[in-house]
Motif scaffolding. Structure first.
Motif, PDB file in Angstrom:
ATOM      1  N   ALA A 235       0.841  -1.201   0.000  1.00  0.00           N
ATOM      2  CA  ALA A 235       0.000   0.000   0.000  1.00  0.00           C
ATOM      3  C   ALA A 235       0.876   1.250   0.000  1.00  0.00           C
ATOM      4  CB  ALA A 235      -0.917  -0.004   1.226  1.00  0.00           C
ATOM      5  N   PRO A 236       0.378   2.349  -0.558  1.00  0.00           N
ATOM      6  CA  PRO A 236       1.181   3.578  -0.640  1.00  0.00           C
ATOM      7  C   PRO A 236       1.164   4.374   0.663  1.00  0.00           C
ATOM      8  CG  PRO A 236      -0.961   3.963  -1.614  1.00  0.00           C
ATOM      9  CD  PRO A 236      -0.926   2.507  -1.237  1.00  0.00           C
ATOM     10  N   VAL A 237       2.046   5.357   0.735  1.00  0.00           N
ATOM     11  CA  VAL A 237       2.053   6.303   1.860  1.00  0.00           C
ATOM     12  C   VAL A 237       0.663   6.915   2.012  1.00  0.00           C
ATOM     13  CG1 VAL A 237       2.906   8.565   2.602  1.00  0.00           C
ATOM     14  CG2 VAL A 237       4.498   6.869   1.685  1.00  0.00           C
ATOM     15  N   GLY A 238       0.151   6.909   3.246  1.00  0.00           N
ATOM     16  CA  GLY A 238      -1.178   7.468   3.477  1.00  0.00           C
ATOM     17  C   GLY A 238      -2.316   6.517   3.197  1.00  0.00           C
ATOM     18  N   SER A 239      -1.987   5.305   2.744  1.00  0.00           N
ATOM     19  CA  SER A 239      -2.981   4.235   2.550  1.00  0.00           C
ATOM     20  C   SER A 239      -4.189   4.674   1.719  1.00  0.00           C
ATOM     21  CB  SER A 239      -3.453   3.703   3.921  1.00  0.00           C
ATOM     22  OG  SER A 239      -2.356   3.271   4.687  1.00  0.00           O
ATOM     23  N   ASP A 240      -3.919   5.514   0.712  1.00  0.00           N
ATOM     24  CA  ASP A 240      -4.981   6.001  -0.169  1.00  0.00           C
ATOM     25  C   ASP A 240      -6.148   6.594   0.618  1.00  0.00           C
ATOM     26  OD1 ASP A 240      -3.806   5.531  -2.652  1.00  0.00           O
ATOM     27  OD2 ASP A 240      -4.475   3.440  -2.707  1.00  0.00           O
ATOM     28  N   GLY A 241      -5.800   7.429   1.614  1.00  0.00           N
ATOM     29  CA  GLY A 241      -6.831   8.162   2.353  1.00  0.00           C
ATOM     30  C   GLY A 241      -7.526   7.384   3.446  1.00  0.00           C
ATOM     31  N   LEU A 242      -7.021   6.210   3.790  1.00  0.00           N
ATOM     32  CA  LEU A 242      -7.603   5.411   4.863  1.00  0.00           C
ATOM     33  C   LEU A 242      -6.875   5.717   6.172  1.00  0.00           C
ATOM     34  CD1 LEU A 242      -9.573   3.166   5.742  1.00  0.00           C
ATOM     35  CD2 LEU A 242      -7.789   1.499   5.147  1.00  0.00           C
TER      36      LEU A 242
ATOM     37  N   ASP B  24      10.241  13.579   0.632  1.00  0.00           N
ATOM     38  CA  ASP B  24       8.949  13.515  -0.053  1.00  0.00           C
ATOM     39  C   ASP B  24       7.895  12.845   0.827  1.00  0.00           C
ATOM     40  OD1 ASP B  24       9.993  14.766  -2.272  1.00  0.00           O
ATOM     41  OD2 ASP B  24      10.450  12.887  -3.329  1.00  0.00           O
ATOM     42  N   ARG B  25       8.272  11.729   1.465  1.00  0.00           N
ATOM     43  CA  ARG B  25       7.304  11.035   2.320  1.00  0.00           C
ATOM     44  C   ARG B  25       6.955  11.879   3.544  1.00  0.00           C
ATOM     45  NH1 ARG B  25      10.695   6.368   1.191  1.00  0.00           N
ATOM     46  NH2 ARG B  25      11.558   6.512   3.308  1.00  0.00           N
ATOM     47  N   VAL B  26       7.930  12.594   4.082  1.00  0.00           N
ATOM     48  CA  VAL B  26       7.678  13.469   5.229  1.00  0.00           C
ATOM     49  C   VAL B  26       6.610  14.503   4.885  1.00  0.00           C
ATOM     50  CG1 VAL B  26       8.662  15.294   6.680  1.00  0.00           C
ATOM     51  CG2 VAL B  26       9.922  13.165   6.338  1.00  0.00           C
ATOM     52  N   GLN B  27       6.709  15.084   3.689  1.00  0.00           N
ATOM     53  CA  GLN B  27       5.732  16.093   3.270  1.00  0.00           C
ATOM     54  C   GLN B  27       4.344  15.474   3.109  1.00  0.00           C
ATOM     55  OE1 GLN B  27       7.405  17.828  -0.276  1.00  0.00           O
ATOM     56  NE2 GLN B  27       8.709  19.261   0.868  1.00  0.00           N
ATOM     57  N   GLN B  28       4.300  14.273   2.551  1.00  0.00           N
ATOM     58  CA  GLN B  28       3.007  13.602   2.402  1.00  0.00           C
ATOM     59  C   GLN B  28       2.397  13.297   3.761  1.00  0.00           C
ATOM     60  OE1 GLN B  28       2.795  10.445  -0.802  1.00  0.00           O
ATOM     61  NE2 GLN B  28       4.999  10.822  -0.863  1.00  0.00           N
ATOM     62  N   TYR B  29       3.230  12.770   4.663  1.00  0.00           N
ATOM     63  CA  TYR B  29       2.714  12.403   5.981  1.00  0.00           C
ATOM     64  C   TYR B  29       2.303  13.628   6.799  1.00  0.00           C
ATOM     65  CZ  TYR B  29       3.510   7.367   5.969  1.00  0.00           C
ATOM     66  OH  TYR B  29       3.425   6.023   5.712  1.00  0.00           O
ATOM     67  N   GLU B  30       2.942  14.759   6.561  1.00  0.00           N
ATOM     68  CA  GLU B  30       2.560  15.975   7.273  1.00  0.00           C
ATOM     69  C   GLU B  30       1.094  16.308   6.994  1.00  0.00           C
ATOM     70  OE1 GLU B  30       2.601  19.028   9.824  1.00  0.00           O
ATOM     71  OE2 GLU B  30       4.240  17.601   9.535  1.00  0.00           O
ATOM     72  N   ALA B  31       0.699  16.201   5.741  1.00  0.00           N
ATOM     73  CA  ALA B  31      -0.693  16.480   5.376  1.00  0.00           C
ATOM     74  C   ALA B  31      -1.632  15.450   6.000  1.00  0.00           C
ATOM     75  CB  ALA B  31      -0.848  16.490   3.853  1.00  0.00           C
ATOM     76  N   TYR B  32      -1.238  14.175   5.962  1.00  0.00           N
ATOM     77  CA  TYR B  32      -2.082  13.134   6.554  1.00  0.00           C
ATOM     78  C   TYR B  32      -2.171  13.286   8.071  1.00  0.00           C
ATOM     79  CZ  TYR B  32      -2.444  10.568   2.145  1.00  0.00           C
ATOM     80  OH  TYR B  32      -2.730  10.193   0.857  1.00  0.00           O
ATOM     81  N   TYR B  33      -1.084  13.694   8.702  1.00  0.00           N
ATOM     82  CA  TYR B  33      -1.098  13.882  10.153  1.00  0.00           C
ATOM     83  C   TYR B  33      -2.071  14.991  10.547  1.00  0.00           C
ATOM     84  CZ  TYR B  33       0.400  15.252  14.850  1.00  0.00           C
ATOM     85  OH  TYR B  33       0.424  15.594  16.185  1.00  0.00           O
ATOM     86  N   GLN B  34      -2.084  16.066   9.791  1.00  0.00           N
ATOM     87  CA  GLN B  34      -3.010  17.154  10.096  1.00  0.00           C
ATOM     88  C   GLN B  34      -4.460  16.676   9.975  1.00  0.00           C
ATOM     89  OE1 GLN B  34      -1.975  19.884  11.476  1.00  0.00           O
ATOM     90  NE2 GLN B  34       0.166  19.274  11.183  1.00  0.00           N
TER      91      GLN B  34
END
Length: 326
Positions: A161-168, A301-311
């Protein structure tokens, strides 16, 4: 073991009857509850020698009579020592049955109350801030039991599965929420499931959710002004390469894996060693006893993606807290 009664300062400090500032029992609390002070044992610092193994205890345990016994400390205080959290800047995060984050503190600020737990450190005169999630590794163990697969197989699914689990998203609150929103009514669950999602998405979201929950503690440390110069991870969660990578990326910082798995046991041994003079001080003891492994680098790149998911994750509890209580 010694024939005497007592309490070390770390356990006493989290008993709800302790005064963390005086490192003694709280007369104010005991008087308010009309509880006699003489019902409570004396409190001593963790490295204090409190007695020796008695002949009777020797016969029952096989330990040599006359062996000195130190007061020791509770599990989190021992873990702080075993993880090297004995000075500012070193922070320990572990995913075991629960999940914890530990930071050193010279003093305790009221600003951390009701989010973190203040504990008297095994280092005399110092403190620990404890942040936690109650069911960190237990969340994955629950999934293992329900899906009937080994941990290795579950994490293999998660790798697909991708970073952020496709919004799950997954909320690891099987036994309530802890830091920074202590709430026994909160409950676990996935949110955002679609027909597109797979078992791999569900397991990765679970692993990410535990890391998000632990990041709350790191954010609390930062608000209190506690530096995070070196972030060490350990316990069962550090055995998983994927979970270690997820932690580094969610925390937005490189993490150092502790090779020593039984961190609390090492901490207890260090405390005893200092108490009887095997080690001169905590710093030299930790340098000799703690084994550190590889550094897991976070990816920009993953840090930036996870920052949005964390918020997004941070929005879930405020939205759901009234529903949980109803």
């Amino acid at each position: 073991m010694t024939g005497s009664f007592g309490s070390d300062v770390s356990d006493a400090s989290i008993s709800a009857a302790g005064d963390i500032y005086t490192r003694d029992w709280s007369g104010e609390i005991l008087d308010a509850l009309e509880v006699r002070r003489d019902l409570f044992p004396p409190i001593v610092e963790s490295t204090s020698v409190v007695g020796e193994i008695t002949a009777e205890a020797s016969e029952e345990t096989g330990l040599a009579a006359g062996t000195p016994v130190c007061a020791g400390a509770g599990d989190m205080a021992c873990m702080a020592v075993g993880g090297g959290v004995i000075k500012p800047g070193v922070v320990n995060v572990g995913i075991g049955t629960a999940g914890h984050a530990l930071a050193f503190a010279e003093t305790v600020s009221d600003a951390g109350y009701n989010q973190l737990w203040p504990i008297c450190h095994a280092v005399p005169g110092k403190y620990i801030w404890l942040g936690c999630t109650y069911t960190g590794g237990r969340s994955l163990a629950w999934a293992r039991d329900q899906f009937g697969e080994r941990f290795e197989d579950l994490t293999a699914h998660a790798e697909s599965a991708p970073v952020g689990s496709d919004g799950l998203f997954f909320m690891p609150w099987f036994q309530g929420a802890a830091t920074p929103n202590p709430d026994p009514h909160a409950r676990a669950g996935w949110i955002g499931l679609t027909l597109h999602h797979t078992k791999g998405h569900m397991i990765r979201a679970l692993m990410e959710g535990v890391a998000f929950d632990l990041r709350h503690s790191l954010e609390c440390f930062k608000r209190l002004g506690s530096p995070i110069d070196e972030l060490r991870i350990g316990e069962g969660g550090a055995k998983s390469e994927l979970w270690s990578i997820i932690q580094a990326d969610v925390f937005g910082q490189d993490v150092r894996i502790m090779e020593t798995r039984e961190v609390s046991a090492v901490g207890a041994a260090i405390i005893a060693g200092i108490g009887v003079g095997v080690f001169a001080d905590f710093e030299s003891a930790c340098e000799n006893a703690i084994v550190l492994g590889e550094t897991v680098r976070c990816d920009t790149d993953r840090v930036q993606q996870y920052e949005a998911y964390y918020q997004r994750y941070c929005e879930l509890y405020p939205i759901l807290k009234d529903w949980f209580r109803q």
